[in-house]
Design a protein around this motif. Sequence first.
Motif, mmCIF file in Angstrom:
data_model
loop_
_atom_site.group_PDB
_atom_site.id
_atom_site.type_symbol
_atom_site.label_atom_id
_atom_site.label_comp_id
_atom_site.label_asym_id
_atom_site.label_seq_id
_atom_site.Cartn_x
_atom_site.Cartn_y
_atom_site.Cartn_z
ATOM 1 N N GLU A 355 0.840 -1.198 0.000
ATOM 2 C CA GLU A 355 0.000 0.000 0.000
ATOM 3 C C GLU A 355 0.874 1.248 0.000
ATOM 4 O O GLU A 355 0.572 2.231 -0.704
ATOM 5 C CB GLU A 355 -0.917 -0.015 1.228
ATOM 6 N N ALA A 356 1.950 1.229 0.755
ATOM 7 C CA ALA A 356 2.867 2.376 0.782
ATOM 8 C C ALA A 356 3.495 2.612 -0.580
ATOM 9 O O ALA A 356 3.783 3.755 -0.954
ATOM 10 C CB ALA A 356 3.951 2.138 1.836
ATOM 11 N N ALA A 357 3.703 1.528 -1.349
ATOM 12 C CA ALA A 357 4.326 1.667 -2.673
ATOM 13 C C ALA A 357 3.455 2.482 -3.622
ATOM 14 O O ALA A 357 3.968 3.200 -4.490
ATOM 15 C CB ALA A 357 4.606 0.288 -3.266
ATOM 16 N N LYS A 358 2.128 2.377 -3.472
ATOM 17 C CA LYS A 358 1.235 3.175 -4.316
ATOM 18 C C LYS A 358 1.421 4.662 -4.031
ATOM 19 O O LYS A 358 1.481 5.478 -4.958
ATOM 20 C CB LYS A 358 -0.225 2.774 -4.060
ATOM 21 N N GLN A 359 1.515 5.013 -2.739
ATOM 22 C CA GLN A 359 1.751 6.413 -2.385
ATOM 23 C C GLN A 359 3.115 6.876 -2.865
ATOM 24 O O GLN A 359 3.274 8.002 -3.340
ATOM 25 C CB GLN A 359 1.631 6.582 -0.872
ATOM 26 N N GLN A 360 4.110 6.005 -2.758
ATOM 27 C CA GLN A 360 5.457 6.359 -3.169
ATOM 28 C C GLN A 360 5.520 6.671 -4.653
ATOM 29 O O GLN A 360 6.314 7.510 -5.091
ATOM 30 C CB GLN A 360 6.427 5.221 -2.809
ATOM 31 N N TRP A 361 4.692 5.991 -5.460
ATOM 32 C CA TRP A 361 4.677 6.258 -6.903
ATOM 33 C C TRP A 361 4.400 7.735 -7.154
ATOM 34 O O TRP A 361 5.060 8.379 -7.971
ATOM 35 C CB TRP A 361 3.618 5.397 -7.594
ATOM 36 N N PHE A 362 3.416 8.294 -6.458
ATOM 37 C CA PHE A 362 3.093 9.707 -6.637
ATOM 38 C C PHE A 362 4.203 10.596 -6.095
ATOM 39 O O PHE A 362 4.502 11.655 -6.660
ATOM 40 C CB PHE A 362 1.772 10.033 -5.939
ATOM 41 N N ALA A 363 4.823 10.163 -4.997
ATOM 42 C CA ALA A 363 5.859 10.991 -4.370
ATOM 43 C C ALA A 363 7.051 11.212 -5.291
ATOM 44 O O ALA A 363 7.719 12.251 -5.211
ATOM 45 C CB ALA A 363 6.311 10.354 -3.059
ATOM 46 N N VAL A 364 7.336 10.257 -6.192
ATOM 47 C CA VAL A 364 8.489 10.374 -7.094
ATOM 48 C C VAL A 364 8.066 10.601 -8.541
ATOM 49 O O VAL A 364 8.888 10.525 -9.446
ATOM 50 C CB VAL A 364 9.373 9.108 -6.989
ATOM 51 N N SER A 365 6.788 10.889 -8.766
ATOM 52 C CA SER A 365 6.268 10.984 -10.133
ATOM 53 C C SER A 365 6.540 12.317 -10.808
ATOM 54 O O SER A 365 6.409 12.443 -12.030
ATOM 55 C CB SER A 365 4.743 10.763 -10.116
ATOM 56 N N GLY A 366 6.910 13.318 -10.037
ATOM 57 C CA GLY A 366 7.077 14.648 -10.598
ATOM 58 C C GLY A 366 5.887 15.550 -10.355
ATOM 59 O O GLY A 366 5.915 16.745 -10.686
ATOM 60 N N LEU A 367 4.821 15.010 -9.764
ATOM 61 C CA LEU A 367 3.663 15.817 -9.404
ATOM 62 C C LEU A 367 3.992 16.699 -8.193
ATOM 63 O O LEU A 367 4.836 16.334 -7.368
ATOM 64 C CB LEU A 367 2.479 14.919 -9.029
ATOM 65 N N PRO A 368 3.321 17.840 -8.051
ATOM 66 C CA PRO A 368 3.491 18.622 -6.823
ATOM 67 C C PRO A 368 2.941 17.848 -5.637
ATOM 68 O O PRO A 368 1.804 17.388 -5.660
ATOM 69 C CB PRO A 368 2.677 19.893 -7.096
ATOM 70 N N CYS A 369 3.764 17.668 -4.609
ATOM 71 C CA CYS A 369 3.364 16.929 -3.417
ATOM 72 C C CYS A 369 3.446 17.855 -2.211
ATOM 73 O O CYS A 369 4.517 18.378 -1.888
ATOM 74 C CB CYS A 369 4.261 15.703 -3.217
ATOM 75 N N ALA A 370 2.310 18.047 -1.554
ATOM 76 C CA ALA A 370 2.206 18.963 -0.420
ATOM 77 C C ALA A 370 2.278 18.194 0.890
ATOM 78 O O ALA A 370 1.554 17.218 1.074
ATOM 79 C CB ALA A 370 0.889 19.741 -0.504
ATOM 80 N N THR A 371 3.138 18.633 1.785
ATOM 81 C CA THR A 371 3.299 17.933 3.063
ATOM 82 C C THR A 371 2.563 18.613 4.214
ATOM 83 O O THR A 371 2.397 18.008 5.264
ATOM 84 C CB THR A 371 4.791 17.817 3.419
ATOM 85 N N ASP A 372 2.153 19.876 4.018
ATOM 86 C CA ASP A 372 1.402 20.572 5.068
ATOM 87 C C ASP A 372 0.422 21.533 4.413
ATOM 88 O O ASP A 372 0.353 21.637 3.178
ATOM 89 C CB ASP A 372 2.335 21.307 6.032
ATOM 90 N N ALA A 373 -0.356 22.252 5.233
ATOM 91 C CA ALA A 373 -1.397 23.130 4.704
ATOM 92 C C ALA A 373 -0.813 24.244 3.836
ATOM 93 O O ALA A 373 -1.398 24.613 2.801
ATOM 94 C CB ALA A 373 -2.205 23.720 5.854
ATOM 95 N N ALA A 374 0.350 24.785 4.217
ATOM 96 C CA ALA A 374 0.971 25.851 3.421
ATOM 97 C C ALA A 374 1.348 25.346 2.032
ATOM 98 O O ALA A 374 1.170 26.054 1.027
ATOM 99 C CB ALA A 374 2.202 26.397 4.154
ATOM 100 N N ASP A 375 1.868 24.116 1.962
ATOM 101 C CA ASP A 375 2.193 23.525 0.652
ATOM 102 C C ASP A 375 0.940 23.323 -0.179
ATOM 103 O O ASP A 375 0.954 23.513 -1.398
ATOM 104 C CB ASP A 375 2.894 22.174 0.848
#
Length: 448
Positions: A355-375
């Motif tokens: 399940e974590a691997a699915k999330q990781q795909w997006f994390a390294v895909s080049g899409l903007p990834c926001a880690t907090d509300a400001a992001d």
Amino acid sequence: MTADDRPAVALLVVAGSAASTLARIAEALGPAVRIVPIDVEALVQDAGRRDRVRYAGPGEIADLMGAQPGMVSRLVTALRRPPFLRPLLDEVFALVRAIRPVAPTYRRRAAELLRRERVAVLLTCNDVNTATRSVLAAARDQGIATVLVQEGAFCTITRRRRRWAERAGRLARRVGIGHGLPVDDTYGAFGHDLLLAASDDYARRFAAAGVRATEVRAIGIPRFDPLAMLSPALRARPTVVYVFQPFLRQGRVTAGAMASLEALVDGVAEARRRVNFDFAIKLHPREDEATIAHLAARLCAGVTLLSAEMPMTQVLRAADVVIGHYSTALLEAAILDVPVVCVPIPARYFPETEEAAKQQWFAVSGLPCATDAADVVRDLVAALRQRRRNLPLARLDAEVGPLDGRATDRAAVAVLSLLPVSDCDQMRRHLPRAAAVERAEMLVKQRG
């Protein structure tokens, strides 16, 4: 060819998107093929009933599992619900599958059904769980050709070596209770006559994991075919759609993941103070009313709840930006050139590596990834201003394969190739699109 003489193709349907994929292929095969859908859904809901299969294709569903699940199925589902128990239970289940990879009752029922329906080919989108393997084993006993259809993106194919489970499986076969089935529970490892992968990249990943099939074809993803026909809708002001996932209720993540959901809606609330846009939450068929109510309460302005029954194509056509975590809908949005904002769930909150691997795909895909509300505010405002796809095309191609609206036709042609020649000749008259695709691809190969 009379109705009784038509070749039969069986489909192993479960709850979720796999049923719609197989329904599309069944429709493409046309009236010259007799479709035999078999319900093998094993997941038990809170109410003690199995998840309902939503299959809208031809044929009358045969329920192999029984309306009410047994006590063992209920107990297993209850034990898997707490996230902290899942890793341990997965290892236990691996040992059980190694020693007893099929359920004798399901295998016997499946054998009787397949023999009675005179099935020639069996299609499935899964070959790992015990219920599905029981039917596949019965098909193998009768010499029925099997086809594995990779029905979606983010498939985990990496082979997991469980040496102690493999040893137990070999010992079980020696004493006559192993049923001659592979111990390896890698997706695709059952061994099929035909494997329909999404892309050439996936075909290579199957091969790298040691998955062997008589033939492998990269056809695309059938359920993405409708996306190739869509055009964006005109709107007075932009709409942002949050694709909700009930992973907290399902136990796919631990409670710590709530912080990411709260950061998402807090960021949306702040972004709405800067840019005027509508906000909607697309509900999931396995609803989590408590979490939805909690998130909606944090928003400073109104939110529209989109029904779980609303087709995703309709949702995406109405969206200017799609925001979420690791839902396949984010990928579908990118296919439609809709910008995406990802709010990843930290890996430490996933009990299961798959399940974590699915999330990781997006994390390294080049899409903007926001880690907090400001992001979230930064990425959402930028996406609303750009209004164009922000996922690199190469990443998209590797994950979903060709996006020409013909994946279903290619799947139908592949199934035809496994039927007797006389049956194929009869059916080609009912498959004008698929036959045209087949002829075109043959010409390309000849000229190449």
